[in-house]
Design a protein around this motif. Structure first.
Motif, PDB file in Angstrom:
ATOM      1  N   TYR A 380       0.844  -1.194   0.000  1.00  0.00           N
ATOM      2  CA  TYR A 380       0.000   0.000   0.000  1.00  0.00           C
ATOM      3  C   TYR A 380       0.877   1.241   0.000  1.00  0.00           C
ATOM      4  O   TYR A 380       2.032   1.215   0.462  1.00  0.00           O
ATOM      5  CB  TYR A 380      -0.891   0.044   1.251  1.00  0.00           C
ATOM      6  N   THR A 381       0.319   2.322  -0.490  1.00  0.00           N
ATOM      7  CA  THR A 381       0.957   3.634  -0.342  1.00  0.00           C
ATOM      8  C   THR A 381      -0.046   4.589   0.304  1.00  0.00           C
ATOM      9  O   THR A 381      -1.274   4.403   0.199  1.00  0.00           O
ATOM     10  CB  THR A 381       1.392   4.220  -1.697  1.00  0.00           C
ATOM     11  N   LEU A 382       0.513   5.587   0.935  1.00  0.00           N
ATOM     12  CA  LEU A 382      -0.305   6.625   1.575  1.00  0.00           C
ATOM     13  C   LEU A 382       0.410   7.950   1.375  1.00  0.00           C
ATOM     14  O   LEU A 382       1.611   8.056   1.658  1.00  0.00           O
ATOM     15  CB  LEU A 382      -0.482   6.305   3.054  1.00  0.00           C
ATOM     16  N   VAL A 383      -0.305   8.936   0.849  1.00  0.00           N
ATOM     17  CA  VAL A 383       0.266  10.268   0.663  1.00  0.00           C
ATOM     18  C   VAL A 383      -0.100  11.122   1.876  1.00  0.00           C
ATOM     19  O   VAL A 383      -1.273  11.214   2.252  1.00  0.00           O
ATOM     20  CB  VAL A 383      -0.263  10.923  -0.630  1.00  0.00           C
ATOM     21  N   LEU A 384       0.925  11.715   2.456  1.00  0.00           N
ATOM     22  CA  LEU A 384       0.712  12.555   3.652  1.00  0.00           C
ATOM     23  C   LEU A 384       1.097  13.987   3.328  1.00  0.00           C
ATOM     24  O   LEU A 384       2.245  14.286   2.984  1.00  0.00           O
ATOM     25  CB  LEU A 384       1.561  12.039   4.816  1.00  0.00           C
ATOM     26  N   GLY A 385       0.098  14.876   3.392  1.00  0.00           N
ATOM     27  CA  GLY A 385       0.313  16.299   3.168  1.00  0.00           C
ATOM     28  C   GLY A 385      -0.416  17.110   4.224  1.00  0.00           C
ATOM     29  O   GLY A 385      -0.939  16.560   5.208  1.00  0.00           O
ATOM     30  N   GLU A 386      -0.493  18.412   4.004  1.00  0.00           N
ATOM     31  CA  GLU A 386      -1.123  19.281   5.000  1.00  0.00           C
ATOM     32  C   GLU A 386      -2.584  18.914   5.213  1.00  0.00           C
ATOM     33  O   GLU A 386      -3.080  18.899   6.338  1.00  0.00           O
ATOM     34  CB  GLU A 386      -1.002  20.742   4.550  1.00  0.00           C
ATOM     35  N   ARG A 387      -3.291  18.600   4.113  1.00  0.00           N
ATOM     36  CA  ARG A 387      -4.709  18.252   4.239  1.00  0.00           C
ATOM     37  C   ARG A 387      -4.898  17.007   5.099  1.00  0.00           C
ATOM     38  O   ARG A 387      -5.781  16.949   5.964  1.00  0.00           O
ATOM     39  CB  ARG A 387      -5.311  18.013   2.846  1.00  0.00           C
ATOM     40  N   GLU A 388      -4.077  16.005   4.903  1.00  0.00           N
ATOM     41  CA  GLU A 388      -4.182  14.766   5.674  1.00  0.00           C
ATOM     42  C   GLU A 388      -3.841  15.010   7.139  1.00  0.00           C
ATOM     43  O   GLU A 388      -4.470  14.444   8.044  1.00  0.00           O
ATOM     44  CB  GLU A 388      -3.252  13.698   5.086  1.00  0.00           C
ATOM     45  N   ARG A 389      -2.849  15.879   7.360  1.00  0.00           N
ATOM     46  CA  ARG A 389      -2.482  16.168   8.755  1.00  0.00           C
ATOM     47  C   ARG A 389      -3.604  16.895   9.484  1.00  0.00           C
ATOM     48  O   ARG A 389      -3.888  16.620  10.648  1.00  0.00           O
ATOM     49  CB  ARG A 389      -1.200  16.999   8.784  1.00  0.00           C
ATOM     50  N   GLN A 390      -4.241  17.804   8.787  1.00  0.00           N
ATOM     51  CA  GLN A 390      -5.314  18.593   9.405  1.00  0.00           C
ATOM     52  C   GLN A 390      -6.551  17.742   9.676  1.00  0.00           C
ATOM     53  O   GLN A 390      -7.196  17.860  10.728  1.00  0.00           O
ATOM     54  CB  GLN A 390      -5.686  19.773   8.491  1.00  0.00           C
ATOM     55  N   SER A 391      -6.893  16.845   8.735  1.00  0.00           N
ATOM     56  CA  SER A 391      -8.117  16.054   8.867  1.00  0.00           C
ATOM     57  C   SER A 391      -7.912  14.776   9.677  1.00  0.00           C
ATOM     58  O   SER A 391      -8.885  14.201  10.184  1.00  0.00           O
ATOM     59  CB  SER A 391      -8.653  15.688   7.481  1.00  0.00           C
ATOM     60  N   GLY A 392      -6.677  14.326   9.778  1.00  0.00           N
ATOM     61  CA  GLY A 392      -6.407  13.052  10.467  1.00  0.00           C
ATOM     62  C   GLY A 392      -6.804  11.847   9.638  1.00  0.00           C
ATOM     63  O   GLY A 392      -6.880  10.728  10.155  1.00  0.00           O
ATOM     64  N   GLU A 393      -7.066  12.064   8.356  1.00  0.00           N
ATOM     65  CA  GLU A 393      -7.436  10.975   7.449  1.00  0.00           C
ATOM     66  C   GLU A 393      -6.583  11.042   6.184  1.00  0.00           C
ATOM     67  O   GLU A 393      -6.105  12.114   5.795  1.00  0.00           O
ATOM     68  CB  GLU A 393      -8.914  11.047   7.062  1.00  0.00           C
ATOM     69  N   ALA A 394      -6.411   9.878   5.550  1.00  0.00           N
ATOM     70  CA  ALA A 394      -5.658   9.812   4.294  1.00  0.00           C
ATOM     71  C   ALA A 394      -6.246   8.704   3.437  1.00  0.00           C
ATOM     72  O   ALA A 394      -7.120   7.944   3.878  1.00  0.00           O
ATOM     73  CB  ALA A 394      -4.176   9.563   4.564  1.00  0.00           C
ATOM     74  N   GLN A 395      -5.766   8.617   2.211  1.00  0.00           N
ATOM     75  CA  GLN A 395      -6.209   7.581   1.274  1.00  0.00           C
ATOM     76  C   GLN A 395      -5.180   6.447   1.252  1.00  0.00           C
ATOM     77  O   GLN A 395      -4.000   6.681   0.994  1.00  0.00           O
ATOM     78  CB  GLN A 395      -6.375   8.167  -0.131  1.00  0.00           C
ATOM     79  N   LEU A 396      -5.649   5.225   1.506  1.00  0.00           N
ATOM     80  CA  LEU A 396      -4.790   4.044   1.481  1.00  0.00           C
ATOM     81  C   LEU A 396      -4.953   3.384   0.113  1.00  0.00           C
ATOM     82  O   LEU A 396      -6.018   2.858  -0.216  1.00  0.00           O
ATOM     83  CB  LEU A 396      -5.188   3.075   2.605  1.00  0.00           C
ATOM     84  N   LYS A 397      -3.871   3.441  -0.690  1.00  0.00           N
ATOM     85  CA  LYS A 397      -3.965   2.977  -2.075  1.00  0.00           C
ATOM     86  C   LYS A 397      -3.284   1.617  -2.227  1.00  0.00           C
ATOM     87  O   LYS A 397      -2.079   1.484  -1.960  1.00  0.00           O
ATOM     88  CB  LYS A 397      -3.305   3.990  -3.006  1.00  0.00           C
TER      89      LYS A 397
END
Length: 424
Positions: A380-397
């Protein structure tokens, strides 16, 4: 400046290869522990006299192949060419007999012989060995062979045959040696220079010669099995009966002599039928050595042992196309410079929870990071940026294909486990 290369015949084992070795080592530890064998570790360097007295002064190993040097104290030391003698020395030195009358040990590690190199035969080679002290019974011979059979089966190496022989003992071997000398003297002019010397000093060593003509002469030599005394014949018969009781297939081969002087009675070899090994087809071998301990100044304790070529087992497994490396479960790609520290913290937390996680500490574009994720085989990959840090959620690809799915960063470890990516 010119580069410095590794020593000829002493190989590096890199990631991508070492996983096979680790698999074999883990499997060997598991199998031998089932049989009650404990692991022993001895030094790589020993007093040269240990090998002269045990392996035999007239053997090729001692006479031609050992790496021997004088240390700063003027002592003659040698890199170990095999594992039985060092284990025997440790057994004697630590008075193990007083602690446990029946002792079973196994070991793994590098050995060293300066010999002609071929596939599976190197100057630094690796062995898995096992020794059992204190039992003179045929059952102990068979048990140690059974352990190797189970190891090979668990590794999936089924095309390996077991050959067994008996070398007799001090009561009957002299009669055989007399017959052998008569046969060899009839062909003395055809023997190589080394074998002419062996004929006078230790005739059995002629049977180990690698020269083609000497091998032909050895093939026509009388069988040692015809000269066994009654106790040795009974012992060998019981070995065969017990192998049959365990359903272990074997072949009696009177040509098996092994290259070491300490063997008595049972000897055996495991031979792989695979062209990749060529003439190095013996993947393991051993036998009984009831007189070795006393000859080294120890108690009169019977023993039997085996050595297995780790290099050769790994070659066979690699030829079979099996893969043993564990994939990276998650690759974290950093979308912006401000998320780099958070990505490092997230990776560390997941690793503490037993997951295999990578990120590219160099940073770089998302495209280059995703290429890296593909190269390391991430599940899996996961992209971590400002939006993910702020929301506490990310997309698991999933890298094998399929739609990304949302995941809470705080629950990422549980999500990865639930998706079938086991912890390391």
């Amino acid at each position: 400046m010119s580069k410095i290369s590794g020593v000829k015949g002493m190989n590096d084992i890199l990631p991508g290869q070492v996983e096979v070795w680790q698999h074999v080592e883990r499997t060997a530890r598991e199998v031998f522990s089932r049989f009650g064998y404990g692991e022993v570790r001895t030094p790589t360097v020993e007093d040269t006299a240990l090998f002269v007295r045990s392996v035999g002064e007239e053997t090729d190993i001692v006479g031609k192949e050992m790496y021997t040097f004088e240390d700063k104290g003027g002592r003659s030391l040698s890199l170990r060419p095999e594992g039985t003698a060092p284990a025997a020395r440790a057994y004697i030195e630590h008075s193990v007999l007083n602690q446990e009358p029946l002792t079973r040990w196994f070991y793994m590690g590098p050995m060293f012989r300066y010999e002609r190199m071929k596939t599976g035969r190197y100057r630094q080679f690796h062995q898995i060995g096992a020794e059992a002290y204190g039992s003179k019974e045929p059952a102990q011979d068979v048990e140690i062979m059974d352990a190797v059979v189970q190891l090979l089966q668990k590794l999936g190496l089924t095309d390996v045959s077991l050959n067994v022989n008996s070398l007799g003992d001090e009561a009957c071997r002299p009669a055989y040696q007399e017959k052998l000398v008569g046969h060899l003297r009839a062909h003395v002019d055809e023997l190589c220079a080394d074998c002419k010397v062996r004929l006078e000093r230790n005739p059995l060593r002629v049977l180990d010669c690698k020269q083609e003509r000497c091998q032909q002469i050895a093939l026509a030599a009388p069988s040692i099995l015809e000269s066994l005394c009654e106790p040795c014949r009974a012992h060998f018969g019981d070995v065969q009966r017990k192998l049959g009781a365990l359903g272990i297939k074997y072949e009696v081969n009177h040509r098996i002599m092994r290259g070491l002087d300490y063997y008595t009675r049972t000897t055996f070899e495991f031979i792989a039928a695979h062209p990749v090994l060529g003439t190095a087809s013996t993947v393991g071998g051993g036998g009984r050595y009831d007189k070795l301990m006393k000859s080294l100044g120890g108690p009169d304790v019977p023993a039997v042992g085996v050595g297995i070529g780790l290099d050769r087992l790994c070659i066979l497994l690699q030829e079979g196309g099996q893969r043993f490396s564990q994939p990276t479960q998650l690759f974290i790609a950093v979308a912006d410079e401000g998320s780099a520290d958070e990505a490092l913290v997230l990776a560390s937390r997941l690793r503490r929870e037993g997951l295999r996680v990578e990120l590219d500490t160099r940073g770089g574009s998302l495209k280059s990071q995703m290429k890296r994720a593909d190269k390391v085989g991430a599940t899996y990959t996961l992209v971590l940026g400002e939006r993910e840090r702020q929301s506490g959620e990310a997309q698991l690809k999933p890298m094998a294909g399929g739609d990304p799915r949302p995941v809470k960063l705080a629950e990422l470890a549980q999500e990865l486990r639930a998706s079938g990516t086991p912890a390391a």
